[in-house]
Design a protein around this motif. Structure first.
Motif, PDB file in Angstrom:
ATOM      1  N   LEU A 201      53.903 -45.470 -39.703  1.00 14.98           N
ATOM      2  CA  LEU A 201      55.065 -45.586 -39.047  1.00 14.98           C
ATOM      3  C   LEU A 201      55.284 -46.587 -39.254  1.00 14.98           C
ATOM      4  CD1 LEU A 201      57.828 -44.102 -38.365  1.00 14.98           C
ATOM      5  CD2 LEU A 201      56.782 -44.428 -35.815  1.00 14.98           C
ATOM      6  N   GLU A 202      56.215 -47.461 -40.024  1.00 16.74           N
ATOM      7  CA  GLU A 202      56.419 -49.055 -40.164  1.00 16.74           C
ATOM      8  C   GLU A 202      57.719 -49.564 -39.606  1.00 16.74           C
ATOM      9  OE1 GLU A 202      54.355 -50.583 -43.718  1.00 16.74           O
ATOM     10  OE2 GLU A 202      56.288 -51.504 -44.026  1.00 16.74           O
ATOM     11  N   LYS A 203      57.484 -50.642 -38.820  1.00 15.77           N
ATOM     12  CA  LYS A 203      58.776 -51.350 -38.388  1.00 15.77           C
ATOM     13  C   LYS A 203      59.669 -51.927 -39.533  1.00 15.77           C
ATOM     14  CE  LYS A 203      58.070 -51.743 -33.880  1.00 15.77           C
ATOM     15  NZ  LYS A 203      57.095 -52.374 -32.849  1.00 15.77           N
ATOM     16  N   ASN A 204      61.003 -51.691 -39.539  1.00 17.59           N
ATOM     17  CA  ASN A 204      61.849 -52.088 -40.559  1.00 17.59           C
ATOM     18  C   ASN A 204      62.024 -53.385 -40.828  1.00 17.59           C
ATOM     19  OD1 ASN A 204      64.025 -51.665 -42.392  1.00 17.59           O
ATOM     20  ND2 ASN A 204      65.255 -52.542 -40.908  1.00 17.59           N
ATOM     21  N   LEU A 205      61.959 -54.027 -42.032  1.00 10.48           N
ATOM     22  CA  LEU A 205      62.459 -55.309 -42.362  1.00 10.48           C
ATOM     23  C   LEU A 205      63.447 -55.813 -42.974  1.00 10.48           C
ATOM     24  CD1 LEU A 205      58.467 -56.174 -43.590  1.00 10.48           C
ATOM     25  CD2 LEU A 205      59.581 -57.277 -41.486  1.00 10.48           C
ATOM     26  N   PRO A 206      64.640 -56.416 -42.394  1.00 11.61           N
ATOM     27  CA  PRO A 206      65.838 -56.156 -43.120  1.00 11.61           C
ATOM     28  C   PRO A 206      65.920 -57.588 -43.826  1.00 11.61           C
ATOM     29  CG  PRO A 206      66.053 -56.711 -40.726  1.00 11.61           C
ATOM     30  CD  PRO A 206      64.591 -56.701 -41.112  1.00 11.61           C
ATOM     31  N   GLY A 207      65.852 -57.449 -45.224  1.00 13.19           N
ATOM     32  CA  GLY A 207      66.035 -58.637 -46.071  1.00 13.19           C
ATOM     33  C   GLY A 207      66.335 -58.387 -47.366  1.00 13.19           C
ATOM     34  N   TYR A 208      65.879 -59.121 -48.267  1.00 18.12           N
ATOM     35  CA  TYR A 208      65.975 -58.822 -49.755  1.00 18.12           C
ATOM     36  C   TYR A 208      64.592 -58.783 -50.270  1.00 18.12           C
ATOM     37  CZ  TYR A 208      65.812 -63.782 -51.200  1.00 18.12           C
ATOM     38  OH  TYR A 208      65.335 -64.929 -51.270  1.00 18.12           O
ATOM     39  N   GLU A 209      64.375 -57.983 -51.546  1.00 19.64           N
ATOM     40  CA  GLU A 209      63.162 -57.682 -51.991  1.00 19.64           C
ATOM     41  C   GLU A 209      63.079 -58.293 -53.389  1.00 19.64           C
ATOM     42  OE1 GLU A 209      63.566 -53.015 -51.327  1.00 19.64           O
ATOM     43  OE2 GLU A 209      61.361 -53.540 -52.248  1.00 19.64           O
ATOM     44  N   LEU A 210      61.747 -58.717 -53.621  1.00 20.99           N
ATOM     45  CA  LEU A 210      61.300 -59.221 -54.946  1.00 20.99           C
ATOM     46  C   LEU A 210      59.976 -58.637 -55.138  1.00 20.99           C
ATOM     47  CD1 LEU A 210      59.644 -61.920 -54.372  1.00 20.99           C
ATOM     48  CD2 LEU A 210      61.800 -63.057 -53.837  1.00 20.99           C
ATOM     49  N   SER A 211      59.615 -58.990 -56.515  1.00 22.54           N
ATOM     50  CA  SER A 211      58.246 -58.247 -56.864  1.00 22.54           C
ATOM     51  C   SER A 211      57.557 -59.937 -57.427  1.00 22.54           C
ATOM     52  CB  SER A 211      58.495 -57.531 -58.129  1.00 22.54           C
ATOM     53  OG  SER A 211      59.216 -56.315 -57.786  1.00 22.54           O
ATOM     54  N   ILE A 212      56.364 -59.896 -56.953  1.00 19.09           N
ATOM     55  CA  ILE A 212      55.285 -60.699 -57.490  1.00 19.09           C
ATOM     56  C   ILE A 212      54.287 -60.418 -58.271  1.00 19.09           C
ATOM     57  CG2 ILE A 212      54.528 -61.520 -55.475  1.00 19.09           C
ATOM     58  CD1 ILE A 212      54.242 -64.476 -56.545  1.00 19.09           C
ATOM     59  N   LEU A 213      53.768 -60.733 -59.309  1.00 18.92           N
ATOM     60  CA  LEU A 213      52.566 -60.130 -60.126  1.00 18.92           C
ATOM     61  C   LEU A 213      51.768 -61.352 -60.510  1.00 18.92           C
ATOM     62  CD1 LEU A 213      55.234 -58.282 -60.942  1.00 18.92           C
ATOM     63  CD2 LEU A 213      53.406 -57.257 -62.131  1.00 18.92           C
ATOM     64  N   VAL A 214      50.511 -61.138 -60.289  1.00 17.77           N
ATOM     65  CA  VAL A 214      49.641 -62.176 -60.332  1.00 17.77           C
ATOM     66  C   VAL A 214      48.527 -61.413 -61.348  1.00 17.77           C
ATOM     67  CG1 VAL A 214      49.948 -63.614 -58.230  1.00 17.77           C
ATOM     68  CG2 VAL A 214      48.037 -61.958 -58.409  1.00 17.77           C
ATOM     69  N   LEU A 215      47.709 -62.319 -62.237  1.00 22.09           N
ATOM     70  CA  LEU A 215      46.761 -61.739 -62.928  1.00 22.09           C
ATOM     71  C   LEU A 215      45.431 -62.394 -62.092  1.00 22.09           C
ATOM     72  CD1 LEU A 215      47.490 -62.366 -66.614  1.00 22.09           C
ATOM     73  CD2 LEU A 215      48.037 -60.636 -65.395  1.00 22.09           C
ATOM     74  N   THR A 216      44.696 -61.568 -61.803  1.00 21.77           N
ATOM     75  CA  THR A 216      43.604 -62.051 -60.903  1.00 21.77           C
ATOM     76  C   THR A 216      42.011 -61.322 -61.249  1.00 21.77           C
ATOM     77  OG1 THR A 216      42.623 -62.375 -58.521  1.00 21.77           O
ATOM     78  CG2 THR A 216      44.026 -60.569 -59.137  1.00 21.77           C
ATOM     79  N   ASN A 217      41.384 -62.154 -61.049  1.00 23.04           N
ATOM     80  CA  ASN A 217      39.723 -61.733 -61.251  1.00 23.04           C
ATOM     81  C   ASN A 217      39.029 -61.554 -59.954  1.00 23.04           C
ATOM     82  OD1 ASN A 217      39.445 -64.180 -60.343  1.00 23.04           O
ATOM     83  ND2 ASN A 217      37.959 -64.763 -62.119  1.00 23.04           N
ATOM     84  N   GLY A 218      39.893 -61.358 -58.633  1.00 19.05           N
ATOM     85  CA  GLY A 218      39.292 -61.173 -57.309  1.00 19.05           C
ATOM     86  C   GLY A 218      38.931 -62.513 -56.953  1.00 19.05           C
ATOM     87  N   SER A 219      39.395 -63.677 -57.509  1.00 20.29           N
ATOM     88  CA  SER A 219      38.636 -64.888 -57.139  1.00 20.29           C
ATOM     89  C   SER A 219      39.987 -65.775 -57.328  1.00 20.29           C
ATOM     90  CB  SER A 219      37.600 -65.144 -57.636  1.00 20.29           C
ATOM     91  OG  SER A 219      36.980 -66.470 -57.539  1.00 20.29           O
ATOM     92  N   ASN A 220      40.233 -66.037 -58.677  1.00 17.90           N
ATOM     93  CA  ASN A 220      41.275 -66.851 -59.237  1.00 17.90           C
ATOM     94  C   ASN A 220      42.488 -66.025 -59.518  1.00 17.90           C
ATOM     95  OD1 ASN A 220      39.427 -68.789 -59.009  1.00 17.90           O
ATOM     96  ND2 ASN A 220      38.751 -68.387 -61.032  1.00 17.90           N
TER      97      ASN A 220
END
Ligand code: AMP
Ligand code: GLY
Length: 438
Positions: A201-220
């Motif tokens: 059960l999560e508190k509401n965050l009123p704002g706008y959404e965006l997506s960020i994707l990163v390629l990662t090897n778990g370190s860089n």
């Protein structure tokens, strides 16, 4: 340390051009198949289970991807250089681990790391440990515990099933009655089975959404341009939530905000993976809510987004076959981007998302290099007619130097499609205040 594991022209260690197996069947996988088939490092693309739209670019393989022994066997017999896993289910099911156990390279995280997507509770604990800003939440496991926890929350109440629920696990409830009925669906009717045995059960965050994707090897990591998805079915963000009705990239926001997202969300997340010794070779995709200029992590996905992938891959200048192969070996190549814009319109079936109508005949126009159709839920009828076979059916993608031109091209191609009852949005990318935020 020897870092580069391919020859400079993208061949594998033995000097051959490579064979890749893509797992999945949707628009995201068609985008992956298209890019990999155009890569100069790749000699052959296999896809399982694939869809009819991929036939010209890949060999479609019929296998049960839950049968890991069969998938491993296929890769060994066909000397597959690396496997790219598109959807979350096989990742959470540990397909990457089964392949790696037989020394087959995989673009995709381990089962343990995929828990970042497979369990919202695991992800929330990870965010807290990593000091990533996120909404406060409590773990609940019954209607009574939900209603008790709600006493310290305010409407709208956000209830998130812990496990994978095909993108339908989040309920945004306007009042306590709605929350109670959402909790009953989860804990008493068990609509998501074990995936809904616990929830946040999560508190509401009123704002706008965006997506960020990163390629990662778990370190860089290497961040991709930002993308914006449009999750509601209808124009002006009304109607039910969907898997995504269209995307635009790059989403232009203030550089300072983009840097803040990297510094406050991506860097600590990747650092925590390293601390926890997670085997992660693939994409970390974070849903971000921006509230008064401050970014909060809403969720992690441990795979490419659909339809984010459709607008992100065309912006990458590097040879993607090489980038993916290197990451399957644990090395993150520096990425370069063109300065173009990409636009993707989803055509959904009549009745989507509640009552998807299948077998609707579809006529599509020819593709060009810069405006083309990717298939998501399509099939062929016995007499060879293209028909709808899923919820999100087609993706119309256009690339151009300018955002406006990409948009025009995409809508022009979209207008030539014949598909009765299809649903698409006409206002994609029109959030100017978000695109130009300074
Ligand atoms: P998720 O699968 O966690 O991204 O949630 C699905 C959608 O629910 C998100 O894309 C948001 O639109 C919305 N959502 C999730 N968590 C919150 C939150 N804490 N506050 C406001 N909206 C949320
Ligand atoms: N477009 C949202 C997702 O792939 O989860």
């Amino acid at each position: 340390m020897i870092r580069l594991k391919t020859n400079n022209d993208g061949r594998n260690k033995k000097g051959d051009f490579m064979k890749v197996l893509v797992i999945g069947s949707g628009g995201r996988e068609h985008a992956l198949v298209k890019s990999l088939s155009e890569s100069k490092s790749i000699k052959k693309v296999f896809v399982c289970p694939g869809n009819v739209g991929m036939q010209a670019q890949a060999k479609i393989i019929s296998m049960n991807i839950k049968d890991h022994v069969q998938v491993v066997q296929f890769c060994l017999v066909n000397k597959i250089d690396f496997v790219v896993i598109g959807p979350e289910d096989p990742l959470v099911d540990g397909l990457a681990d089964s392949l790696r156990a037989e020394k087959i390279r995989v673009f995709g995280p381990s089962k343990q790391a995929a828990q970042l997507e497979g369990s919202k509770i695991f992800a929330k604990k990870f965010m807290l440990k990593a000091n990533v800003p996120t909404a406060d939440a409590e773990v609940v496991n019954s209607v009574a515990s939900t209603m008790m926890a709600a006493e310290t929350h305010q409407a709208p109440y956000i209830l998130k099933a812990d496990g994978l629920a095909a993108g339908k696990g989040v309920s945004i409830c306007k009042n306590l009655d709605e929350l109670k009925s959402a909790a009953q669906q989860l804990f008493e009717k068990k609509i998501f089975g074990a995936a809904g045995a616990r929830a946040l059960l999560e508190k509401n965050l009123p704002g706008y959404e965006l997506s960020i994707l990163v390629l990662t090897n778990g370190s860089n990591f290497q961040a991709l341009p930002l993308a914006q998805d449009h999750k509601r079915l209808k124009d002006n963000d009304v109607g039910p939530n969907t898997g995504g009705m269209g995307t635009v990239a790059p989403l232009k926001i203030a550089n300072s905000l983009e840097q803040k997202i990297i510094r406050k969300i991506i860097e600590p997340s990747v650092a925590q993976m390293k601390k926890d010794k997670m085997l992660f070779r693939g994409v970390l995709f974070v849903g971000v809510m921006v509230v008064d200029g401050e970014p909060y992590a809403l969720e992690y996905n441990t795979r490419f987004g659909d339809p984010e992938t459709q607008v992100l891959l065309p912006l990458i200048k590097n040879d993607l076959g090489k980038v993916f192969y290197l990451l399957s070996n644990g090395f993150v190549e520096d990425l370069q981007f063109n300065n173009k814009s990409a636009f993707c319109i989803v055509n959904a079936a009549p009745g989507y998302p509640e009552q998807v109508q299948k077998n609707v005949p579809i006529q599509i126009p020819a593709n060009t290099d810069e405006a083309y159709i990717l298939h998501a839920g399509t099939a062929k009828s016995p007499d060879g007619q293209l028909i709808s076979a899923g919820g999100r059916v087609l993706n119309i993608v256009a690339i151009d130097e300018s955002f406006e031109k990409a948009k025009q091209k995409a809508y022009a191609l979209n207008a030539q499609i014949q598909f009765e009852g299809r649903q698409f949005r006409t206002d994609l990318g029109s959030y100017q205040f978000q695109r130009n935020e300074t």
